[in-house]
Design an enzyme around this catalytic site. Structure first.
Site, PDB file in Angstrom:
ATOM      1  N   PRO A 242       0.620  -0.999  -0.044  1.00  0.00           N
ATOM      2  CA  PRO A 242      -0.382   0.030  -0.235  1.00  0.00           C
ATOM      3  C   PRO A 242       1.187   1.424   0.061  1.00  0.00           C
ATOM      4  CG  PRO A 242      -0.147  -1.398   2.684  1.00  0.00           C
ATOM      5  CD  PRO A 242       0.781  -1.412   1.272  1.00  0.00           C
ATOM      6  N   CYS A 243       1.394   1.723  -0.907  1.00  0.00           N
ATOM      7  CA  CYS A 243       2.461   2.813  -0.736  1.00  0.00           C
ATOM      8  C   CYS A 243       1.069   4.022  -1.402  1.00  0.00           C
ATOM      9  CB  CYS A 243       3.179   2.673  -2.605  1.00  0.00           C
ATOM     10  SG  CYS A 243       2.842   2.801  -4.321  1.00  0.00           S
ATOM     11  N   HIS A 244       0.211   3.520  -1.777  1.00  0.00           N
ATOM     12  CA  HIS A 244      -1.104   4.794  -1.731  1.00  0.00           C
ATOM     13  C   HIS A 244      -1.577   5.437   0.077  1.00  0.00           C
ATOM     14  CE1 HIS A 244      -3.859   1.539  -0.405  1.00  0.00           C
ATOM     15  NE2 HIS A 244      -3.755   2.069  -0.248  1.00  0.00           N
TER      16      HIS A 244
END
Length: 276
Positions: A242-244
């Protein structure tokens, strides 16, 4: 594609994002619906099916203020989280994921000898290109912003010596379980520093965020903010790693490889489901 598909729902959300960006969050339900050539009732129904909250509430999730509130109220301190240790068979970011990293030597060879199967799939965030090895999903990219051809070139370019086989049927079970919140497997293919950053991202729970600086500190490189940002941007498995959920220290969204509207939509989608 029916109007019940998650991809259709995301297309409506994406169009709404464009309108909100142009005209601001004060738009009424009727105004948003009119701009998308839909009746208010139909628009409300699609929103409710996709995100589970009203369009008005969703607009609040899409603002910079929401990102800052996330940072203030749902800020995960990764140093503390990572001290407990990451398990290759643990429950990570509220999905049951098992993951295995490619050795540095194999990565340096550009994926030579590795067979990667791929296909296009509908997801809650639009059409996604998904790639997988025998060990699990190794790549996921979204085409709305960059186009299908560019998305393919992007992921293939990461492992140029691998062999690629179009076989969506073989990897569909991995995709279905990933977006259904059930057991799936990941195969992390990257340089050692990148793997460390991606491990840290996997420790961020759904509905929470952290900062690039926190990630740098958590992996033992507190001054490497820029290198961490680059590694976050090179994450090949969007959404599942989850780089967001990585924000700037001031609460700004920062960048996103597949487009900032999608990052905002992912954060809003998760916030609605965690009751923030």
């Amino acid at each position: 594609m029916t109007d019940q598909s998650p991809s259709y729902h995301y297309q409506v959300i994406a169009r709404a994002l464009d309108v909100i960006d142009r005209e601001g969050p004060a738009l009424t339900l009727e105004g948003l619906a009119q701009r998308m050539s839909m009746s208010p009732a139909h628009f409300q129904r699609v929103f409710s099916q996709w995100v589970g909250v009203s369009p008005k509430r969703y607009q609040q999730y899409l603002t910079l203020g929401h990102a800052r509130r996330l940072l203030a109220e749902r800020h995960t301190l990764l140093g503390t989280t990572l001290e407990t240790g990451l398990s290759g068979t643990g429950r990570l970011h509220d999905l049951f994921l098992t993951w295995e990293a490619m050795s540095p030597g194999d990565y340096a060879r550009g994926g030579e000898g590795l067979e990667i199967r791929w296909g296009w799939f509908e997801t809650p965030f639009g059409p996604a290109l998904v790639m997988a090895t025998a060990r699990g999903i190794c790549g996921m990219g979204f085409a709305d912003e960059v186009g299908a051809e560019a998305a393919m070139e992007d992921l293939v370019g990461r492992w140029p010596k691998a062999s690629y086989v179009e076989d969506p049927r073989a990897i569909r079970p991995l995709v279905d379980t990933a977006f259904g919140g059930k057991a799936t497997s990941l195969h992390l293919i990257g340089a050692p520093f990148q793997i460390k950053v991606w491990e840290a991202l996997l420790a961020i729970p759904t509905g929470h965020v952290t900062t690039y600086a926190d990630i740098a500190g958590a992996i033992g490189h507190p001054q490497a903010h820029r290198a961490v940002g680059t590694a976050v941007g090179r994450n090949p498995i969007s959404f599942l790693i989850p780089c967001h959920r990585a924000l700037r220290r001031d609460g700004g969204l920062g960048g996103y490889h597949w487009g900032l509207p999608r990052k905002r939509a992912m954060l809003a989608w998760e916030a609605a489901r965690t009751g923030l």
